[in-house]
Write an enzyme that holds these catalytic residues in place. Sequence first.
Site, PDB file in Angstrom:
ATOM      1  N   SER A   1      -5.323  -4.947   9.977  1.00  0.00           N
ATOM      2  CA  SER A   1      -6.725  -4.173  10.490  1.00  0.00           C
ATOM      3  C   SER A   1      -7.332  -5.787  10.785  1.00  0.00           C
ATOM      4  CB  SER A   1      -7.174  -3.556   9.448  1.00  0.00           C
ATOM      5  OG  SER A   1      -7.392  -3.975   8.295  1.00  0.00           O
TER       6      SER A   1
ATOM      7  N   ASN B   1     -12.717  -7.026   2.424  1.00  0.00           N
ATOM      8  CA  ASN B   1     -11.615  -8.284   3.511  1.00  0.00           C
ATOM      9  C   ASN B   1     -11.628  -9.274   3.681  1.00  0.00           C
ATOM     10  OD1 ASN B   1      -8.909  -5.653   3.556  1.00  0.00           O
ATOM     11  ND2 ASN B   1     -10.810  -4.748   4.150  1.00  0.00           N
TER      12      ASN B   1
ATOM     13  N   GLN C   1       0.633  -0.590  -0.034  1.00  0.00           N
ATOM     14  CA  GLN C   1      -0.126  -0.065  -0.117  1.00  0.00           C
ATOM     15  C   GLN C   1       0.744   1.134   0.021  1.00  0.00           C
ATOM     16  OE1 GLN C   1      -2.542  -0.815   3.576  1.00  0.00           O
ATOM     17  NE2 GLN C   1      -4.335  -0.959   2.061  1.00  0.00           N
TER      18      GLN C   1
ATOM     19  N   ARG D   1      -8.671  -6.372   0.449  1.00  0.00           N
ATOM     20  CA  ARG D   1      -9.024  -6.110  -0.975  1.00  0.00           C
ATOM     21  C   ARG D   1      -7.746  -4.382  -1.571  1.00  0.00           C
ATOM     22  NH1 ARG D   1     -14.410  -2.420   0.780  1.00  0.00           N
ATOM     23  NH2 ARG D   1     -12.763  -1.023   2.232  1.00  0.00           N
TER      24      ARG D   1
ATOM     25  N   CYS E   1      -1.747  -8.449   8.272  1.00  0.00           N
ATOM     26  CA  CYS E   1      -2.845  -7.401   7.804  1.00  0.00           C
ATOM     27  C   CYS E   1      -3.494  -6.554   9.556  1.00  0.00           C
ATOM     28  CB  CYS E   1      -3.557  -7.472   7.184  1.00  0.00           C
ATOM     29  SG  CYS E   1      -5.294  -6.578   6.583  1.00  0.00           S
TER      30      CYS E   1
ATOM     31  N   CYS F   1      -6.141   0.944   7.693  1.00  0.00           N
ATOM     32  CA  CYS F   1      -4.237  -0.192   7.691  1.00  0.00           C
ATOM     33  C   CYS F   1      -4.068   0.347   8.682  1.00  0.00           C
ATOM     34  CB  CYS F   1      -3.678   0.130   6.260  1.00  0.00           C
ATOM     35  SG  CYS F   1      -2.273  -1.044   6.594  1.00  0.00           S
TER      36      CYS F   1
END
EC number: 5.1.1.7
Length: 270
Positions: free
Chosen positions: A215, A187, A49, A205, A213, A75
């Site tokens: 989150s 996600n 990202q 996503r 990840c 995030c």
Amino acid sequence: MISKINFVKMHGLGNDFVIVNKRDLSSSYDLSQLAKNMAERHTGIGCDQFIIYEEHNDFYEMIIYNIDGSSAKLCGNATRCLAKLIYLDTGKQDITVMVGNKKLLCNVNDENNISVNVGSVSFNEAWMPNRDKVWEFAERYMIDLKETICVDIGNPHVVIFSKLEPQDQKIVGERLQAKELFADGVNVNFAEVKDNKIYLSVWERGAGLTLACGSGACGSFAAGLKRGFIHSPSTIVFKHGNLTMKEENGNIIMQGAATLVARGEYYCEQ
């Protein structure tokens, strides 16, 4: 014309980011296209990202782009990385980060121990697709829907506690992005519980399978608590390290490391 953009490369447990201060960007940049270009691993810097941040009086604003140029609402790993970067550059230990209208309270205990209070989560399934469509999909891939739960942590997550092989995770993650299932994508978290730990892999996503990840860790932890599979505090296990999770007064708090990889200049054609 070629311009230079100062950037920082960081990662949280292998989930990597290119981070740029907004003051280093001119208003002429197409930020979505810039994100795609800098995220490209062969011709750009390479990342999961692309992050832009801006300092305000008492908080830092963070804008998140996926590698396909779309925007993301949250995030957790990027938040820890940004908090560490601010700490390294300013010495601040208590840092407030805003992503949209989501307030994230960060504390840098030391360089390798950053906590983020992401606030409360929602189990409102208003954004869930028609149950018949979900049942049909679940039966096709042998997913136990009784052990599947939707959670909104600022961005939408589906947490699947059924065990799937990596090749099936990729297929399920991709196909759950279908518009008839989730209009804006979702996600997808694949969680396995052992000894009050969640072993987690996540299809993000706009990014695909990533090494970690934040989150997703928060959403899966909250889902595990709700289902009674775990208790607080707990540990989320990824391939390249762990996150410590706890719940306090309805808030989810994530704690873990963030790593500075490089600082440099990106040469951009305009």
